[in-house]
Scaffold this motif. Structure first.
Motif, PDB file in Angstrom:
ATOM      1  N   LYS A  84       9.749 -60.568  31.167  1.00  0.00           N
ATOM      2  CA  LYS A  84      11.149 -60.386  30.798  1.00  0.00           C
ATOM      3  C   LYS A  84      11.464 -60.978  29.427  1.00  0.00           C
ATOM      4  O   LYS A  84      12.240 -60.414  28.653  1.00  0.00           O
ATOM      5  N   VAL A  85      10.883 -62.136  29.135  1.00  0.00           N
ATOM      6  CA  VAL A  85      11.113 -62.742  27.827  1.00  0.00           C
ATOM      7  C   VAL A  85      10.480 -61.881  26.733  1.00  0.00           C
ATOM      8  O   VAL A  85      11.075 -61.649  25.675  1.00  0.00           O
ATOM      9  N   ASP A  86       9.269 -61.385  26.990  1.00  0.00           N
ATOM     10  CA  ASP A  86       8.603 -60.513  26.025  1.00  0.00           C
ATOM     11  C   ASP A  86       9.443 -59.265  25.767  1.00  0.00           C
ATOM     12  O   ASP A  86       9.614 -58.840  24.611  1.00  0.00           O
ATOM     13  N   LEU A  87       9.989 -58.708  26.827  1.00  0.00           N
ATOM     14  CA  LEU A  87      10.828 -57.517  26.681  1.00  0.00           C
ATOM     15  C   LEU A  87      12.098 -57.822  25.888  1.00  0.00           C
ATOM     16  O   LEU A  87      12.524 -57.018  25.046  1.00  0.00           O
ATOM     17  N   SER A  88      12.699 -58.983  26.129  1.00  0.00           N
ATOM     18  CA  SER A  88      13.917 -59.349  25.400  1.00  0.00           C
ATOM     19  C   SER A  88      13.635 -59.530  23.913  1.00  0.00           C
ATOM     20  O   SER A  88      14.451 -59.154  23.067  1.00  0.00           O
ATOM     21  N   TYR A  89      12.456 -60.116  23.598  1.00  0.00           N
ATOM     22  CA  TYR A  89      12.085 -60.262  22.189  1.00  0.00           C
ATOM     23  C   TYR A  89      11.902 -58.897  21.533  1.00  0.00           C
ATOM     24  O   TYR A  89      12.289 -58.685  20.366  1.00  0.00           O
ATOM     25  N   ARG A  90      11.308 -57.955  22.238  1.00  0.00           N
ATOM     26  CA  ARG A  90      11.091 -56.629  21.674  1.00  0.00           C
ATOM     27  C   ARG A  90      12.421 -55.920  21.409  1.00  0.00           C
ATOM     28  O   ARG A  90      12.602 -55.307  20.353  1.00  0.00           O
ATOM     29  N   TRP A  91      13.352 -56.016  22.355  1.00  0.00           N
ATOM     30  CA  TRP A  91      14.659 -55.407  22.138  1.00  0.00           C
ATOM     31  C   TRP A  91      15.408 -56.105  20.998  1.00  0.00           C
ATOM     32  O   TRP A  91      16.077 -55.456  20.180  1.00  0.00           O
ATOM     33  N   SER A  92      15.291 -57.422  20.934  1.00  0.00           N
ATOM     34  CA  SER A  92      15.974 -58.167  19.875  1.00  0.00           C
ATOM     35  C   SER A  92      15.456 -57.760  18.507  1.00  0.00           C
ATOM     36  O   SER A  92      16.241 -57.540  17.570  1.00  0.00           O
ATOM     37  N   MET A  93      14.136 -57.647  18.364  1.00  0.00           N
ATOM     38  CA  MET A  93      13.562 -57.246  17.081  1.00  0.00           C
ATOM     39  C   MET A  93      13.934 -55.814  16.746  1.00  0.00           C
ATOM     40  O   MET A  93      14.192 -55.485  15.578  1.00  0.00           O
ATOM     41  N   THR A  94      14.003 -54.949  17.765  1.00  0.00           N
ATOM     42  CA  THR A  94      14.391 -53.562  17.534  1.00  0.00           C
ATOM     43  C   THR A  94      15.810 -53.469  16.986  1.00  0.00           C
ATOM     44  O   THR A  94      16.071 -52.755  16.004  1.00  0.00           O
ATOM     45  N   TRP A  95      16.744 -54.196  17.599  1.00  0.00           N
ATOM     46  CA  TRP A  95      18.127 -54.169  17.123  1.00  0.00           C
ATOM     47  C   TRP A  95      18.277 -54.840  15.769  1.00  0.00           C
ATOM     48  O   TRP A  95      19.106 -54.422  14.937  1.00  0.00           O
ATOM     49  N   PHE A  96      17.481 -55.882  15.517  1.00  0.00           N
ATOM     50  CA  PHE A  96      17.528 -56.532  14.210  1.00  0.00           C
ATOM     51  C   PHE A  96      17.096 -55.562  13.112  1.00  0.00           C
ATOM     52  O   PHE A  96      17.757 -55.453  12.062  1.00  0.00           O
ATOM     53  N   ILE A  97      16.004 -54.831  13.338  1.00  0.00           N
ATOM     54  CA  ILE A  97      15.543 -53.876  12.338  1.00  0.00           C
ATOM     55  C   ILE A  97      16.551 -52.742  12.187  1.00  0.00           C
ATOM     56  O   ILE A  97      16.789 -52.241  11.074  1.00  0.00           O
ATOM     57  N   PHE A  98      17.196 -52.344  13.299  1.00  0.00           N
ATOM     58  CA  PHE A  98      18.241 -51.323  13.207  1.00  0.00           C
ATOM     59  C   PHE A  98      19.389 -51.799  12.314  1.00  0.00           C
ATOM     60  O   PHE A  98      19.930 -51.027  11.505  1.00  0.00           O
ATOM     61  N   SER A  99      19.762 -53.057  12.452  1.00  0.00           N
ATOM     62  CA  SER A  99      20.825 -53.594  11.596  1.00  0.00           C
ATOM     63  C   SER A  99      20.398 -53.588  10.126  1.00  0.00           C
ATOM     64  O   SER A  99      21.220 -53.367   9.234  1.00  0.00           O
ATOM     65  N   GLU A 100      19.118 -53.812   9.870  1.00  0.00           N
ATOM     66  CA  GLU A 100      18.608 -53.763   8.500  1.00  0.00           C
ATOM     67  C   GLU A 100      18.619 -52.325   7.962  1.00  0.00           C
ATOM     68  O   GLU A 100      18.852 -52.103   6.768  1.00  0.00           O
ATOM     69  N   VAL A 101      18.364 -51.356   8.829  1.00  0.00           N
ATOM     70  CA  VAL A 101      18.466 -49.954   8.426  1.00  0.00           C
ATOM     71  C   VAL A 101      19.891 -49.644   7.977  1.00  0.00           C
ATOM     72  O   VAL A 101      20.114 -48.993   6.942  1.00  0.00           O
ATOM     73  N   MET A 102      20.873 -50.112   8.729  1.00  0.00           N
ATOM     74  CA  MET A 102      22.274 -49.900   8.363  1.00  0.00           C
ATOM     75  C   MET A 102      22.619 -50.635   7.056  1.00  0.00           C
ATOM     76  O   MET A 102      23.384 -50.130   6.225  1.00  0.00           O
ATOM     77  N   PHE A 103      22.038 -51.813   6.879  1.00  0.00           N
ATOM     78  CA  PHE A 103      22.284 -52.601   5.673  1.00  0.00           C
ATOM     79  C   PHE A 103      21.833 -51.836   4.435  1.00  0.00           C
ATOM     80  O   PHE A 103      22.604 -51.649   3.484  1.00  0.00           O
TER      81      PHE A 103
END
Length: 293
Positions: free
Chosen positions: A79-98
């Motif tokens: 579960k922690v591994d999955l949360s890290y993967r989702w967190s990194m995915t959303w972080f990179i998405f925010s960088e795409v918007m940036f």
């Protein structure tokens, strides 16, 4: 519950109450306060900024060290591994918007603002204005009000092309390192990771030289109209992201040398790799839109 090489890993990991978030916020408060005051001519703002940066980086070092210790001790499960993967995915998405915002600003200036300034209506006010993007016509850098000094536009030859080759090569070396880690070849992984870090450092030095050349020899500055501001905003923020990505890869490499990560469990490596490949893709778009068109 699941069993790992480190022992028994909980399905959910509930961390203890931590001081790190509030301590990091305090550091950022002094960073923002100092930056704002320094820009407005208050000399003490520089010291506040430096104090806040040291405070913030110290807290991040302690925070990340604790997370690494928890991971290496086997406390992080699926579960922690999955949360890290989702967190990194959303972080990179925010960088795409940036970056999308800055690419959109460049597109709007070229396709809408510039033609509007060159319309028949404005031609009566500024008859000598050339509604041509600086990269498309030599000398077309005059401003309607005459407040922008003449400058030379950037071309893809040769420093930007060299940097493109460096980043593309770093993507290849990083991929080789990833595959080597998946095969359990730690020494090969470390070797290619150091190559990737070195390529990132060289990229930054080349970009620094390019900036010095553009500023002093081409008179291309942030004040050089919308062309100068979008050029430095896009390339400057990308260079900052290269620096951050290079630090990520450096710390991952140092952890690899300490025996961290396995062929089955290495998201810290993968997250840094995702970020680096994202930086590569942004540069390709930037290379085409800013230097070629």
């Amino acid at each position: 519950m699941s069993s790992t090489a480190h022992g028994t890993t909980p399905y959910y990991f509930v961390p203890q109450p931590s001081r790190h978030p509030v301590m990091a916020s305090i550091g950022l408060f002094f960073v923002i306060l100092g930056a704002g005051q320094w820009i407005n001519g208050q000399d003490w703002g520089m010291y506040s900024l430096m104090f806040g940066m040291v405070w913030w980086l110290t807290v991040l070092f302690q925070w990340f060290s604790q997370a690494i210790q928890e991971s290496e001790s086997g406390q992080y499960g699926y579960k922690v591994d999955l949360s890290y993967r989702w967190s990194m995915t959303w972080f990179i998405f925010s960088e795409v918007m940036f970056f999308g915002a800055f690419f959109s600003a460049l597109w709007w200036a070229r396709m809408h603002s510039l033609p509007a300034l060159g319309s028949l209506e404005n031609a009566l006010i500024w008859p000598d204005f050339k509604a041509v993007w600086p990269t498309l016509a030599a000398g077309a850098t005059a401003s309607p009000a005459g407040i922008v000094e003449p400058f030379q536009a950037m071309t893809p030859f040769w420093l930007p092309t060299v940097n493109t080759a460096l980043l593309l090569t770093s993507g290849v070396t990083l991929t080789i390192a990833h595959h080597a880690l998946q095969l359990g070849e730690r020494s090969k992984t470390i070797k290619f990771m150091w190559m990737t870090v070195l390529l990132g450092v060289i990229f930054l030095f080349v970009q620094g030289y390019e900036y010095a050349h553009a500023w002093s020899d081409m008179n291309l500055k942030l004040s050089s109209g919308v062309y100068g501001s979008t050029f430095y905003m896009l390339t400057g923020f990308h260079g900052f992201h290269v620096f951050v990505g290079m630090l990520m890869l450096l710390f991952v490499t140092l952890r690899l040398q300490k025996g961290h990560f396995t062929a089955e469990k290495h998201f810290g490596f993968e997250g840094a790799a995702w970020y680096w490949h994202f930086v590569d893709v942004v540069w390709l778009g930037l290379y085409i839109l800013v230097y070629w068109l």
